[in-house]
Design a protein around this motif. Structure first.
Motif, PDB file in Angstrom:
ATOM      1  N   PHE A 129      15.831  -2.021 -11.736  1.00 13.83           N
ATOM      2  CA  PHE A 129      16.821  -2.031 -12.861  1.00 13.83           C
ATOM      3  C   PHE A 129      17.149  -0.616 -12.960  1.00 13.83           C
ATOM      4  O   PHE A 129      18.135   0.073 -12.125  1.00 13.83           O
ATOM      5  CB  PHE A 129      15.901  -2.410 -14.104  1.00 13.83           C
ATOM      6  N   GLU A 130      17.147   0.185 -14.364  1.00 10.65           N
ATOM      7  CA  GLU A 130      17.530   1.438 -14.488  1.00 10.65           C
ATOM      8  C   GLU A 130      16.594   2.651 -14.063  1.00 10.65           C
ATOM      9  O   GLU A 130      16.845   3.782 -14.291  1.00 10.65           O
ATOM     10  CB  GLU A 130      17.673   1.741 -15.962  1.00 10.65           C
ATOM     11  N   ALA A 131      15.604   2.217 -13.575  1.00 13.47           N
ATOM     12  CA  ALA A 131      14.630   3.124 -12.856  1.00 13.47           C
ATOM     13  C   ALA A 131      14.684   3.465 -11.731  1.00 13.47           C
ATOM     14  O   ALA A 131      14.686   2.687 -10.753  1.00 13.47           O
ATOM     15  CB  ALA A 131      13.089   2.634 -13.232  1.00 13.47           C
ATOM     16  N   LYS A 132      15.259   4.910 -11.468  1.00 16.40           N
ATOM     17  CA  LYS A 132      15.436   5.356 -10.110  1.00 16.40           C
ATOM     18  C   LYS A 132      14.394   6.229  -9.691  1.00 16.40           C
ATOM     19  O   LYS A 132      14.288   6.635  -8.298  1.00 16.40           O
ATOM     20  CB  LYS A 132      16.804   6.190 -10.278  1.00 16.40           C
ATOM     21  N   ASP A 133      13.450   6.426 -10.449  1.00 18.13           N
ATOM     22  CA  ASP A 133      12.376   7.350 -10.210  1.00 18.13           C
ATOM     23  C   ASP A 133      10.888   6.677  -9.858  1.00 18.13           C
ATOM     24  O   ASP A 133       9.768   7.169 -10.068  1.00 18.13           O
ATOM     25  CB  ASP A 133      12.005   8.397 -11.010  1.00 18.13           C
ATOM     26  N   ILE A 134      10.843   5.232  -9.742  1.00 18.05           N
ATOM     27  CA  ILE A 134       9.888   4.495  -9.710  1.00 18.05           C
ATOM     28  C   ILE A 134       9.004   4.727  -8.637  1.00 18.05           C
ATOM     29  O   ILE A 134       7.439   4.784  -8.748  1.00 18.05           O
ATOM     30  CB  ILE A 134      10.186   2.803  -9.487  1.00 18.05           C
ATOM     31  N   PHE A 135       9.269   5.416  -7.446  1.00 23.86           N
ATOM     32  CA  PHE A 135       8.204   5.946  -6.536  1.00 23.86           C
ATOM     33  C   PHE A 135       7.551   7.112  -6.636  1.00 23.86           C
ATOM     34  O   PHE A 135       6.712   7.464  -6.113  1.00 23.86           O
ATOM     35  CB  PHE A 135       8.946   5.731  -4.975  1.00 23.86           C
ATOM     36  N   ASP A 136       7.989   7.937  -7.686  1.00 25.41           N
ATOM     37  CA  ASP A 136       7.243   8.940  -8.116  1.00 25.41           C
ATOM     38  C   ASP A 136       5.787   8.686  -8.732  1.00 25.41           C
ATOM     39  O   ASP A 136       5.008   9.664  -8.724  1.00 25.41           O
ATOM     40  CB  ASP A 136       8.029   9.870  -9.391  1.00 25.41           C
ATOM     41  N   TYR A 137       5.623   7.380  -9.120  1.00 25.11           N
ATOM     42  CA  TYR A 137       4.386   7.051  -9.552  1.00 25.11           C
ATOM     43  C   TYR A 137       3.711   6.139  -8.599  1.00 25.11           C
ATOM     44  O   TYR A 137       2.577   5.440  -8.748  1.00 25.11           O
ATOM     45  CB  TYR A 137       4.740   6.175 -10.955  1.00 25.11           C
ATOM     46  N   GLY A 138       4.382   5.749  -7.380  1.00 23.45           N
ATOM     47  CA  GLY A 138       3.685   5.152  -6.336  1.00 23.45           C
ATOM     48  C   GLY A 138       2.493   5.716  -5.815  1.00 23.45           C
ATOM     49  O   GLY A 138       1.500   4.865  -5.384  1.00 23.45           O
ATOM     50  N   ILE A 139       2.251   7.094  -5.788  1.00 23.94           N
ATOM     51  CA  ILE A 139       1.132   7.703  -5.095  1.00 23.94           C
ATOM     52  C   ILE A 139      -0.004   7.216  -5.970  1.00 23.94           C
ATOM     53  O   ILE A 139      -1.065   6.853  -5.346  1.00 23.94           O
ATOM     54  CB  ILE A 139       1.170   9.144  -5.272  1.00 23.94           C
ATOM     55  N   GLU A 140       0.090   7.587  -7.115  1.00 22.36           N
ATOM     56  CA  GLU A 140      -1.179   7.070  -8.276  1.00 22.36           C
ATOM     57  C   GLU A 140      -1.201   5.643  -8.105  1.00 22.36           C
ATOM     58  O   GLU A 140      -2.466   5.323  -8.177  1.00 22.36           O
ATOM     59  CB  GLU A 140      -0.962   7.527  -9.619  1.00 22.36           C
ATOM     60  N   GLY A 141      -0.314   4.544  -8.234  1.00 18.30           N
ATOM     61  CA  GLY A 141      -0.347   3.323  -7.985  1.00 18.30           C
ATOM     62  C   GLY A 141      -1.151   2.888  -6.806  1.00 18.30           C
ATOM     63  O   GLY A 141      -2.183   1.860  -6.831  1.00 18.30           O
ATOM     64  N   SER A 142      -0.875   3.409  -5.566  1.00 21.69           N
ATOM     65  CA  SER A 142      -1.410   3.015  -4.359  1.00 21.69           C
ATOM     66  C   SER A 142      -3.064   3.413  -4.343  1.00 21.69           C
ATOM     67  O   SER A 142      -3.880   2.562  -3.900  1.00 21.69           O
ATOM     68  CB  SER A 142      -0.594   3.725  -3.408  1.00 21.69           C
ATOM     69  N   ILE A 143      -3.224   4.537  -4.805  1.00 20.50           N
ATOM     70  CA  ILE A 143      -4.672   5.215  -4.856  1.00 20.50           C
ATOM     71  C   ILE A 143      -5.408   4.032  -5.604  1.00 20.50           C
ATOM     72  O   ILE A 143      -6.603   3.684  -5.506  1.00 20.50           O
ATOM     73  CB  ILE A 143      -4.825   6.482  -5.344  1.00 20.50           C
ATOM     74  N   VAL A 144      -4.950   3.990  -7.018  1.00 18.60           N
ATOM     75  CA  VAL A 144      -5.653   2.923  -8.015  1.00 18.60           C
ATOM     76  C   VAL A 144      -5.787   1.440  -7.419  1.00 18.60           C
ATOM     77  O   VAL A 144      -6.810   1.088  -7.627  1.00 18.60           O
ATOM     78  CB  VAL A 144      -4.687   2.975  -9.324  1.00 18.60           C
ATOM     79  N   ALA A 145      -4.789   1.168  -6.617  1.00 17.77           N
ATOM     80  CA  ALA A 145      -4.688  -0.054  -5.993  1.00 17.77           C
ATOM     81  C   ALA A 145      -5.796  -0.162  -4.952  1.00 17.77           C
ATOM     82  O   ALA A 145      -6.688  -1.109  -4.944  1.00 17.77           O
ATOM     83  CB  ALA A 145      -3.521  -0.593  -5.372  1.00 17.77           C
ATOM     84  N   LEU A 146      -5.888   0.541  -4.305  1.00 19.67           N
ATOM     85  CA  LEU A 146      -6.970   0.710  -3.311  1.00 19.67           C
ATOM     86  C   LEU A 146      -8.276   1.096  -3.362  1.00 19.67           C
ATOM     87  O   LEU A 146      -9.099   0.076  -3.051  1.00 19.67           O
ATOM     88  CB  LEU A 146      -6.625   2.002  -2.248  1.00 19.67           C
ATOM     89  N   ILE A 147      -8.411   1.620  -4.447  1.00 21.88           N
ATOM     90  CA  ILE A 147      -9.910   2.050  -5.192  1.00 21.88           C
ATOM     91  C   ILE A 147     -10.423   0.349  -5.910  1.00 21.88           C
ATOM     92  O   ILE A 147     -11.502   0.124  -5.698  1.00 21.88           O
ATOM     93  CB  ILE A 147     -10.031   2.935  -6.150  1.00 21.88           C
ATOM     94  N   SER A 148      -9.707   0.040  -6.366  1.00 25.53           N
ATOM     95  CA  SER A 148      -9.674  -1.459  -7.135  1.00 25.53           C
ATOM     96  C   SER A 148      -9.974  -2.554  -6.182  1.00 25.53           C
ATOM     97  O   SER A 148     -10.953  -3.255  -6.429  1.00 25.53           O
ATOM     98  CB  SER A 148      -8.569  -1.684  -8.050  1.00 25.53           C
ATOM     99  N   PHE A 149      -9.406  -2.358  -5.115  1.00 23.00           N
ATOM    100  CA  PHE A 149      -9.368  -3.407  -3.869  1.00 23.00           C
ATOM    101  C   PHE A 149     -10.941  -3.115  -3.216  1.00 23.00           C
ATOM    102  O   PHE A 149     -11.567  -4.276  -3.036  1.00 23.00           O
ATOM    103  CB  PHE A 149      -8.421  -3.500  -2.876  1.00 23.00           C
ATOM    104  N   VAL A 150     -11.225  -1.901  -3.031  1.00 25.62           N
ATOM    105  CA  VAL A 150     -12.335  -1.629  -2.408  1.00 25.62           C
ATOM    106  C   VAL A 150     -13.578  -2.213  -3.656  1.00 25.62           C
ATOM    107  O   VAL A 150     -14.589  -2.731  -2.895  1.00 25.62           O
ATOM    108  CB  VAL A 150     -12.686  -0.012  -2.265  1.00 25.62           C
ATOM    109  N   CYS A 151     -13.313  -1.975  -4.824  1.00 21.85           N
ATOM    110  CA  CYS A 151     -14.415  -2.432  -5.721  1.00 21.85           C
ATOM    111  C   CYS A 151     -14.529  -3.950  -5.589  1.00 21.85           C
ATOM    112  O   CYS A 151     -15.454  -4.443  -5.660  1.00 21.85           O
ATOM    113  CB  CYS A 151     -13.949  -1.976  -6.861  1.00 21.85           C
ATOM    114  N   PHE A 152     -13.460  -4.788  -5.436  1.00 18.57           N
ATOM    115  CA  PHE A 152     -13.407  -6.165  -5.518  1.00 18.57           C
ATOM    116  C   PHE A 152     -14.078  -6.460  -4.355  1.00 18.57           C
ATOM    117  O   PHE A 152     -15.117  -7.274  -4.449  1.00 18.57           O
ATOM    118  CB  PHE A 152     -11.759  -6.809  -5.292  1.00 18.57           C
ATOM    119  N   CYS A 153     -14.102  -5.885  -3.100  1.00 16.79           N
ATOM    120  CA  CYS A 153     -14.717  -6.289  -1.998  1.00 16.79           C
ATOM    121  C   CYS A 153     -16.367  -6.006  -1.980  1.00 16.79           C
ATOM    122  O   CYS A 153     -17.212  -6.882  -1.552  1.00 16.79           O
ATOM    123  CB  CYS A 153     -14.140  -5.618  -0.651  1.00 16.79           C
TER     124      CYS A 153
END
Length: 470
Positions: free
Chosen positions: A96-120
């Motif tokens: 959409f109008e967001a051109k900087d979305i991957f600026d927040y991808g680092i935090e997003g991936s780290i949170v997603a990884l830790i959450s998945f490790v917790c799931f497992c």
């Protein structure tokens, strides 16, 4: 020391994952910004670690090809780690109008990884693996006829109510609905009615009911007619997740009920078949919903890819939530996940001042007005983060694992009951919707709609005297 086939498979898979990650590292795209390069390397690392977590569960006998953690892990890894890598590679890094979305991808991936490790970790700790592969007991003829009659009655009522809701709210004729929009009248109009919409949600039970009939009925002509009608009903509604639940439910039931192991080749065949079905339904559903009928003109491989990526690219709205919360809009806490779930069932005709969904500000601040107007959703992690931040993602993914461990244990301990088998076969593909659509108010009632028939029929069987052949 004897090396088993399982050990060979484990080693082969592990080596394949390492090679794939090294390949991605070696072929890092040129001319990437520093932000995208960091995202690229981090997502490769997350892909490696999350895959190792899956392999560890598999080595402990808790994650085979038909298990809940395998299904969840595959969807999760594709959505949060593989699709971002693909999008970076092809340059699809905006939304959409967001051109900087991957600026927040680092935090997003780290949170997603830790959450998945917790799931497992939680699934591993809450589910005890068993080498025993259970088989179900056969109902007596008297019990089978009684159960079949009740299941059929349930299906007829839900199907009839669902048809009325579609006809009233969208103006389709019965022939239009029952022929996938090929023939019949479709004086298209769309009536917004929260009460009818809420009632229609409970007609999703036709899917588990159709699988139950397939499992217990001896009247094959009736069963196949019901399966066809159910498929037509879901296609005309355009709910791709229900088609996935139905197809996967039957696939799982075929193998689990016969105590068979599924080969990777057959699972791949299922995935490719689902890709085609989801692709063509996604491609033509706008024309079907607007009364133009089923139209596959121009459909091809690109259409399938677009339909699939449309679901998995929802990770971008998760990044947008991280961008907006809490710097631009505050955490929701329990406003959406609890309070709005409780009031969602109340029709606006009874409560004209009923609040609107509170969880939309993040879409506006994260992606712009266009995202808000289109109703663009976010995945489960988006809702968890929007509600409680990083802690919410870890906690609710752990809770998700706890729930799936309980459902798996329940199935294992009661696999003599054919309804429990159906219940489990519905639960596993249901997790797709729970992962890619982070909206608890709707998901909560979807779970009730799918589980209630299983719970009721199961309870009915338990009250019969000697329902199983000894």
């Amino acid at each position: 020391m004897l090396i088993t086939n399982k050990s060979k498979s484990f080693v082969f898979t592990f080596i394949a994952i390492i090679i794939a990650c090294l390949f991605l590292l070696a072929y890092t795209p040129d001319n990437l910004s520093i932000v995208l390069v960091r995202n690229w390397y981090l997502d490769i690392f997350c892909l490696l670690v999350s895959s190792i977590c899956m392999l560890r569960l598999n080595a402990k006998g808790k994650c085979d090809l038909l298990s809940a953690p395998f299904f969840v892990g595959a969807v999760y890894i594709i959505m949060f780690f593989i699709t971002p890598l693909y999008d970076i590679y092809i340059g699809e890094t905006t939304i959409f109008e967001a051109k900087d979305i991957f600026d927040y991808g680092i935090e997003g991936s780290i949170v997603a990884l830790i959450s998945f490790v917790c799931f497992c970790f939680i699934f591993d700790s809450r589910y005890k693996a068993s080498q025993y592969r259970p088989t179900y007991s056969t109902l007596t003829e008297h019990a089978r006829k009684k159960v079949e009659s009740i299941v059929l009655t349930f299906w007829v009522v839900e199907f009839a109510v669902g048809m009325v809701c579609v006809i009233v709210t969208q103006g389709f004729s019965i022939s239009y609905i029952l022929t996938f929009g090929l023939v019949g009248d479709a004086d298209f109009y769309e009536t917004s009615n929260s009460l009818l919409g809420f009632i229609a949600q409970f007609t999703r039970g036709v899917v588990p009911l159709s699988i139950m009939l397939f499992a217990i009925s001896k009247r094959k002509a009736l069963v196949y007619t019901i399966l066809l009608l159910t498929a037509m009903f879901e296609v005309i509604n355009g709910f791709r997740y229900m088609i996935v639940i139905m197809v996967c439910g039957f696939f799982y039931f075929h193998y689990i009920s016969q105590n068979k192991k599924v080969s990777p080749a057959k699972l791949l065949t299922l995935v490719l078949g689902l890709c085609f079905i989801v692709g063509i339904v996604g491609y033509s559903r706008n024309s079907v919903r607007t009364g133009a009928g089923f139209d596959s003109a121009g459909f091809g491989v690109d259409s399938i890819i677009d339909a699939l990526l449309g679901n998995f690219r929802i990770y971008k709205s998760y990044y947008a939530v991280i961008k907006a919360v809490p710097s631009m809009t505050p955490y929701l806490y329990f406003d959406q996940m609890l309070f709005y779930t409780l009031i969602m069932a109340i029709p606006r005709m009874l409560w004209p001042g009923k609040p609107v969904n509170p969880g939309t500000a993040a879409q506006y601040y994260g992606m712009g007005q266009s995202a808000l107007d289109s109703g663009y959703a976010y995945p489960n992690l988006g809702e968890y983060y929007y509600s409680f931040g990083f802690i919410g993602c870890v906690f609710f993914m752990g809770w998700f694992a706890w729930w799936l461990a309980k459902m798996t244990t329940r199935y294992r301990n009661n696999a003599h009951n054919i309804i429990e088998v159906v219940w489990f076969c519905i639960t596993v593909p249901l997790t797709l919707q729970l992962l890619i659509r982070g909206y608890t108010p709707s998901n909560f009632y979807l779970i009730i709609a799918l589980f209630f028939p299983c719970w009721y029929i199961n309870r009915y069987i338990s009250k019969l005297k000697k329902p199983y052949i000894q």
